[in-house]
Enzyme design. Structure first.
Site, PDB file in Angstrom:
ATOM      1  N   HIS A   5      77.199  23.986  13.747  1.00  0.00           N
ATOM      2  CA  HIS A   5      76.305  23.293  14.674  1.00  0.00           C
ATOM      3  C   HIS A   5      77.123  22.296  15.504  1.00  0.00           C
ATOM      4  O   HIS A   5      78.334  22.175  15.314  1.00  0.00           O
ATOM      5  CB  HIS A   5      75.120  22.648  13.955  1.00  0.00           C
ATOM      6  CG  HIS A   5      75.465  21.637  12.897  1.00  0.00           C
ATOM      7  ND1 HIS A   5      76.181  20.489  13.160  1.00  0.00           N
ATOM      8  CD2 HIS A   5      75.188  21.599  11.565  1.00  0.00           C
ATOM      9  CE1 HIS A   5      76.318  19.787  12.055  1.00  0.00           C
ATOM     10  NE2 HIS A   5      75.738  20.446  11.057  1.00  0.00           N
ATOM     11  N   HIS A  59      79.654  19.926  13.852  1.00  0.00           N
ATOM     12  CA  HIS A  59      80.977  20.487  13.547  1.00  0.00           C
ATOM     13  C   HIS A  59      81.786  20.622  14.843  1.00  0.00           C
ATOM     14  O   HIS A  59      82.986  20.349  14.876  1.00  0.00           O
ATOM     15  CB  HIS A  59      80.850  21.879  12.904  1.00  0.00           C
ATOM     16  CG  HIS A  59      79.962  21.899  11.688  1.00  0.00           C
ATOM     17  ND1 HIS A  59      78.838  22.685  11.615  1.00  0.00           N
ATOM     18  CD2 HIS A  59      80.038  21.233  10.521  1.00  0.00           C
ATOM     19  CE1 HIS A  59      78.262  22.491  10.432  1.00  0.00           C
ATOM     20  NE2 HIS A  59      78.961  21.624   9.751  1.00  0.00           N
ATOM     21  N   CYS A  61      75.029  15.334  -7.018  1.00  0.00           N
ATOM     22  CA  CYS A  61      74.359  16.061  -5.929  1.00  0.00           C
ATOM     23  C   CYS A  61      75.146  17.337  -5.674  1.00  0.00           C
ATOM     24  O   CYS A  61      76.329  17.276  -5.319  1.00  0.00           O
ATOM     25  CB  CYS A  61      74.305  15.233  -4.645  1.00  0.00           C
ATOM     26  SG  CYS A  61      73.732  16.218  -3.235  1.00  0.00           S
ATOM     27  N   CYS A  65      76.468  17.694  -1.999  1.00  0.00           N
ATOM     28  CA  CYS A  65      77.700  16.947  -1.696  1.00  0.00           C
ATOM     29  C   CYS A  65      78.823  17.401  -2.606  1.00  0.00           C
ATOM     30  O   CYS A  65      79.976  17.107  -2.340  1.00  0.00           O
ATOM     31  CB  CYS A  65      77.547  15.462  -1.983  1.00  0.00           C
ATOM     32  SG  CYS A  65      76.345  14.622  -1.018  1.00  0.00           S
ATOM     33  N   CYS A 111      69.867  11.737  -3.501  1.00  0.00           N
ATOM     34  CA  CYS A 111      71.210  11.647  -2.937  1.00  0.00           C
ATOM     35  C   CYS A 111      71.155  10.856  -1.630  1.00  0.00           C
ATOM     36  O   CYS A 111      70.287  11.109  -0.795  1.00  0.00           O
ATOM     37  CB  CYS A 111      71.722  13.068  -2.684  1.00  0.00           C
ATOM     38  SG  CYS A 111      73.017  13.128  -1.455  1.00  0.00           S
ATOM     39  N   HIS A 155      71.794  13.543   1.352  1.00  0.00           N
ATOM     40  CA  HIS A 155      70.842  14.649   1.567  1.00  0.00           C
ATOM     41  C   HIS A 155      69.399  14.298   1.279  1.00  0.00           C
ATOM     42  O   HIS A 155      68.502  15.081   1.590  1.00  0.00           O
ATOM     43  CB  HIS A 155      71.247  15.851   0.705  1.00  0.00           C
ATOM     44  CG  HIS A 155      72.540  16.453   1.129  1.00  0.00           C
ATOM     45  ND1 HIS A 155      73.745  16.081   0.576  1.00  0.00           N
ATOM     46  CD2 HIS A 155      72.817  17.363   2.079  1.00  0.00           C
ATOM     47  CE1 HIS A 155      74.710  16.757   1.168  1.00  0.00           C
ATOM     48  NE2 HIS A 155      74.186  17.536   2.084  1.00  0.00           N
ATOM     49  N   LYS A 195      70.741  12.087  11.531  1.00  0.00           N
ATOM     50  CA  LYS A 195      71.997  12.835  11.538  1.00  0.00           C
ATOM     51  C   LYS A 195      71.653  14.301  11.690  1.00  0.00           C
ATOM     52  O   LYS A 195      70.790  14.824  10.978  1.00  0.00           O
ATOM     53  CB  LYS A 195      72.746  12.630  10.235  1.00  0.00           C
ATOM     54  CG  LYS A 195      74.031  13.441  10.190  1.00  0.00           C
ATOM     55  CD  LYS A 195      74.743  13.418   8.865  1.00  0.00           C
ATOM     56  CE  LYS A 195      75.985  14.294   8.896  1.00  0.00           C
ATOM     57  NZ  LYS A 195      76.356  14.920   7.660  1.00  0.00           N
ATOM     58  N   LYS A 251      71.998  21.138   9.296  1.00  0.00           N
ATOM     59  CA  LYS A 251      71.180  22.334   9.122  1.00  0.00           C
ATOM     60  C   LYS A 251      69.962  22.008   8.275  1.00  0.00           C
ATOM     61  O   LYS A 251      68.866  22.470   8.549  1.00  0.00           O
ATOM     62  CB  LYS A 251      72.009  23.434   8.454  1.00  0.00           C
ATOM     63  CG  LYS A 251      71.322  24.779   8.501  1.00  0.00           C
ATOM     64  CD  LYS A 251      72.143  25.861   7.849  1.00  0.00           C
ATOM     65  CE  LYS A 251      72.084  25.758   6.347  1.00  0.00           C
ATOM     66  NZ  LYS A 251      72.681  26.910   5.661  1.00  0.00           N
TER      67      LYS A 251
HETATM   68  N1  MSP Z   1      83.937  20.613   3.422  1.00  0.00           N
HETATM   69  C1  MSP Z   1      83.770  19.204   3.558  1.00  0.00           C
HETATM   70  C2  MSP Z   1      85.007  18.565   4.145  1.00  0.00           C
HETATM   71  C3  MSP Z   1      86.265  18.801   3.381  1.00  0.00           C
HETATM   72  S1  MSP Z   1      87.651  18.141   4.197  1.00  0.00           S
HETATM   73  C4  MSP Z   1      88.864  18.222   3.084  1.00  0.00           C
HETATM   74  C5  MSP Z   1      82.569  18.939   4.471  1.00  0.00           C
HETATM   75  N2  MSP Z   1      82.242  19.902   5.303  1.00  0.00           N
HETATM   76  S2  MSP Z   1      81.001  19.843   6.328  1.00  0.00           S
HETATM   77  O1  MSP Z   1      81.035  21.108   6.982  1.00  0.00           O
HETATM   78  O2  MSP Z   1      79.803  19.483   5.673  1.00  0.00           O
HETATM   79  O3  MSP Z   1      81.270  18.703   7.333  1.00  0.00           O
HETATM   80  C6  MSP Z   1      82.502  18.479   7.884  1.00  0.00           C
HETATM   81  C7  MSP Z   1      82.469  17.591   9.081  1.00  0.00           C
HETATM   82  O4  MSP Z   1      81.562  18.057  10.080  1.00  0.00           O
HETATM   83  C8  MSP Z   1      82.039  16.132   8.920  1.00  0.00           C
HETATM   84  O5  MSP Z   1      82.915  15.247   8.404  1.00  0.00           O
HETATM   85  C9  MSP Z   1      81.949  15.790  10.358  1.00  0.00           C
HETATM   86  O6  MSP Z   1      83.251  15.688  10.835  1.00  0.00           O
HETATM   87  C10 MSP Z   1      81.275  17.015  10.928  1.00  0.00           C
HETATM   88  N3  MSP Z   1      79.838  16.831  11.034  1.00  0.00           N
HETATM   89  C11 MSP Z   1      78.835  17.458  10.350  1.00  0.00           C
HETATM   90  N4  MSP Z   1      77.638  16.998  10.792  1.00  0.00           N
HETATM   91  C12 MSP Z   1      77.848  16.084  11.764  1.00  0.00           C
HETATM   92  C13 MSP Z   1      77.038  15.355  12.659  1.00  0.00           C
HETATM   93  N5  MSP Z   1      75.721  15.416  12.656  1.00  0.00           N
HETATM   94  N6  MSP Z   1      77.665  14.584  13.577  1.00  0.00           N
HETATM   95  C14 MSP Z   1      79.018  14.523  13.700  1.00  0.00           C
HETATM   96  N7  MSP Z   1      79.801  15.194  12.887  1.00  0.00           N
HETATM   97  C15 MSP Z   1      79.257  15.897  11.868  1.00  0.00           C
HETATM   98  O7  MSP Z   1      82.023  17.852   4.424  1.00  0.00           O
END
Ligand code: MSP
Length: 512
Positions: free
Chosen positions: A21, A24, A129, A132, A147, A150, A298, A301
């Site tokens: 999304h 990311h 959780c 997480c 959590c 979440h 925030k 998904k």
């Molecule tokens: N897999 C772990 C990270 C391991 S790193 C050794 C993880 N993955 S994640 O896919 O859930 O999220 C990774 C990153 O996506 C977050 O740290 C952030 O950089 C980005 N984001 C996810 N949702 C976000 C928003 N709503 N806004 C901005 N960035 C966000 O956590």
């Protein structure tokens, strides 16, 4: 051993359970802009991203789909690559934590910690959780049972786990935050991390026995490593840790590791402690950006606000996508996305300020000068001197990218673009043409096209596609990729007689 000669930057590795999304996309684009900016500055760059494919969460999602975890992650993986190509991401590597180049090295690294006595066996009880993949202490829970990330009920768990002696590193970490204020940025996150460590560090569990979708603990195969320890190590396994010492030495330590602010505990506490324990250098900087919010929440998904990058790219194009988030939101702070503000940025900044400027100037070179850049026959006057000063501020202002202040860099650049527009308006080349003043007309159009050349180079880290299209219109022989900041963005480097082409609009009117 070779010395470090590469600017190394990373994104977090993403959980492939999620369809990518714009949250990311946000981290990934910011890292890509920095990677391209560093290349423009002349650095050798290594830019890593990837997916975090182990852990209970992934195993559960796979079971729900009647697949093995490996089948599940293999099937989803291409969507992450699709996101990278959709967003013009220039990563040099993509690591999947299920690859042997990673798993074998995770075992090596953890063995080092075990052999040094930094890992021991104990029983853990606590609130966990699964989303997480983390334990929480009671006062972190929302309403005593949810959590904090979440807002879902946590589970009470009791497990025999291996523990990492994190508590041993508390003092070293505090000294690090104080001695190297740039290690955790922005400052608000450093303060947060610092008070967390100051309030007392517990040892942390690094293995699990309740499931087997992970990297086996080499000295005790009932256990697999806790997914966070496995995941964090991607930053070193991907660049040759324990496998290619030469490559590793040229890249490590990382220059910047980008994360969302949700990940600071892992990246600013666990990660440096692990590196200290292994005797490795620490990254120069971990930079935690804010969240993208949709309707004040925030975006994710699980709260059904997840917007796919393709929904925006289809309408606004990839350049606007990349520009919008960095221009609209102060990097480091939370920011709200809205369709209307993105539309406004497209229309005002891109279509009007930049697109129309290019279109007008190149049209005039086409009609008044047969499409070739004229000789700047008349001497530069006050208008040119003023423009040169404004462009100089814009060029210097872009150095804000060095500090990851993308918004400020872009604001300054757009002030410069505004100055070029005002210059064209004031010099009115259509009037000079009518008056038959070819000397002044040549000076004015040369200066304007030269400004477009500078702008094309300056926008290239943020909007590589638009920059390339603008560059093509300018008919230059040198490749855009060969341009450097600041050497190539000095006024007057445009060759006379370059064959320019107005072509299609850089930013056509939005449909619908
Ligand atoms: N897999 C772990 C990270 C391991 S790193 C050794 C993880 N993955 S994640 O896919 O859930 O999220 C990774 C990153 O996506 C977050 O740290 C952030 O950089 C980005 N984001 C996810 N949702 C976000 C928003 N709503 N806004 C901005 N960035 C966000 O956590």
């Amino acid at each position: 051993m070779p010395a470090k000669d590469t600017y190394y930057l990373t994104t977090p590795i993403y959980y492939p359970n999620d369809i990518p999304h714009i949250g990311h996309g946000y981290t990934t684009v910011a890292a890509d802009v920095l990677a391209r900016w560093r290349r423009l500055r002349g650095d050798r760059v290594h830019f890593l991203t990837g997916t975090d494919e182990h852990g209970e969460n992934i195993a559960r999602a796979a079971a729900k789909r009647g697949m093995t975890p490996q089948e599940h992650v293999d099937e989803i993986n291409p969507r992450w690559h699709d996101m990278l190509s959709l967003l013009d991401i220039s990563n040099d590597d993509f690591i999947r934590t299920t690859e042997t180049r990673h798993t074998a090295r995770v075992q090596d690294f953890m063995q080092v910690l075990y052999d040094r006595g930094d890992i021991y066996l104990d029983t853990y009880r606590g609130a966990y959780c699964v989303f997480c993949e983390a334990y929480y202490v009671a006062d972190e829970l929302v309403d005593g049972q949810l959590c904090p990330v979440h807002r879902r009920p946590v589970e009470q768990r009791e497990q025999e786990n291996y523990f990492f002696r994190l508590s041993h590193y508390a003092d070293q970490l505090l000294r690090l935050y104080d001695a190297e204020p740039s290690f955790v940025q922005p400052a608000v996150r450093r303060n947060e991390v610092r008070s967390f460590v100051e309030s007392g560090l517990q040892d942390v569990s690094v293995s699990r026995v309740s499931f087997d979708w992970g990297v086996p603990v080499p000295w005790d195969d009932k256990h697999v490593f806790y997914v966070w320890f496995d995941a964090l190590l991607n930053y070193v396994t991907a660049i040759g840790y324990g496998n290619d010492p030469g490559a590793f030495a040229r890249r490590w330590p990382a220059d910047v590791q980008f994360i969302g602010k949700d990940l600071i505990r892992f990246h600013c506490v666990y990660w440096p402690a692990m590196l200290l324990a292994a005797g490795l250098a620490l990254p120069e900087q971990v930079y935690a950006h804010g969240f993208l919010l949709v309707g004040g929440e925030k975006m994710s998904k699980s709260n059904a606000t997840g917007i796919r990058p393709a929904e925006l790219v289809d309408h606004f194009g990839v350049d606007c996508y990349r520009y919008y988030f960095l221009r609209e939101i102060s990097f480091g702070q939370d920011g709200s996305f809205s369709w209307e503000s993105m539309e406004a940025r497209y229309t005002t900044d891109l279509a009007n300020d930049l697109g129309n400027l290019a279109n007008r100037v190149l049209h005039m070179v086409g009609t008044y000068c047969g499409g070739t850049v004229p000789e700047p026959a008349a001497a530069a006057g006050d208008a040119e001197a003023a423009l040169a000063a404004d462009l100089r501020s814009a060029i210097d202002g872009m150095a804000a990218f060095d500090r990851l202040d993308f918004k400020k860099g872009l604001e300054d650049l757009w002030i410069g673009i505004g100055a070029v527009n005002r210059y064209v308006e004031a010099r009115a080349p259509w009037r000079l043409h009518k008056q038959g003043d070819t000397g002044e007309l040549g000076r004015c159009l040369y200066t304007s096209v030269d400004a477009l050349r500078i702008i094309a180079v300056l926008i290239s880290p943020v909007m590589p596609d638009a920059a390339a299209r603008l560059w093509d219109k300018l008919g230059l022989h040198e490749a855009l990729s060969a341009q450097r900041y600041p050497a190539s963005v000095q006024p007057g480097l445009l060759p006379v007689a370059a064959e320019v082409e107005r072509g299609k609009l850089l930013f056509p009117k939005l449909e619908g």
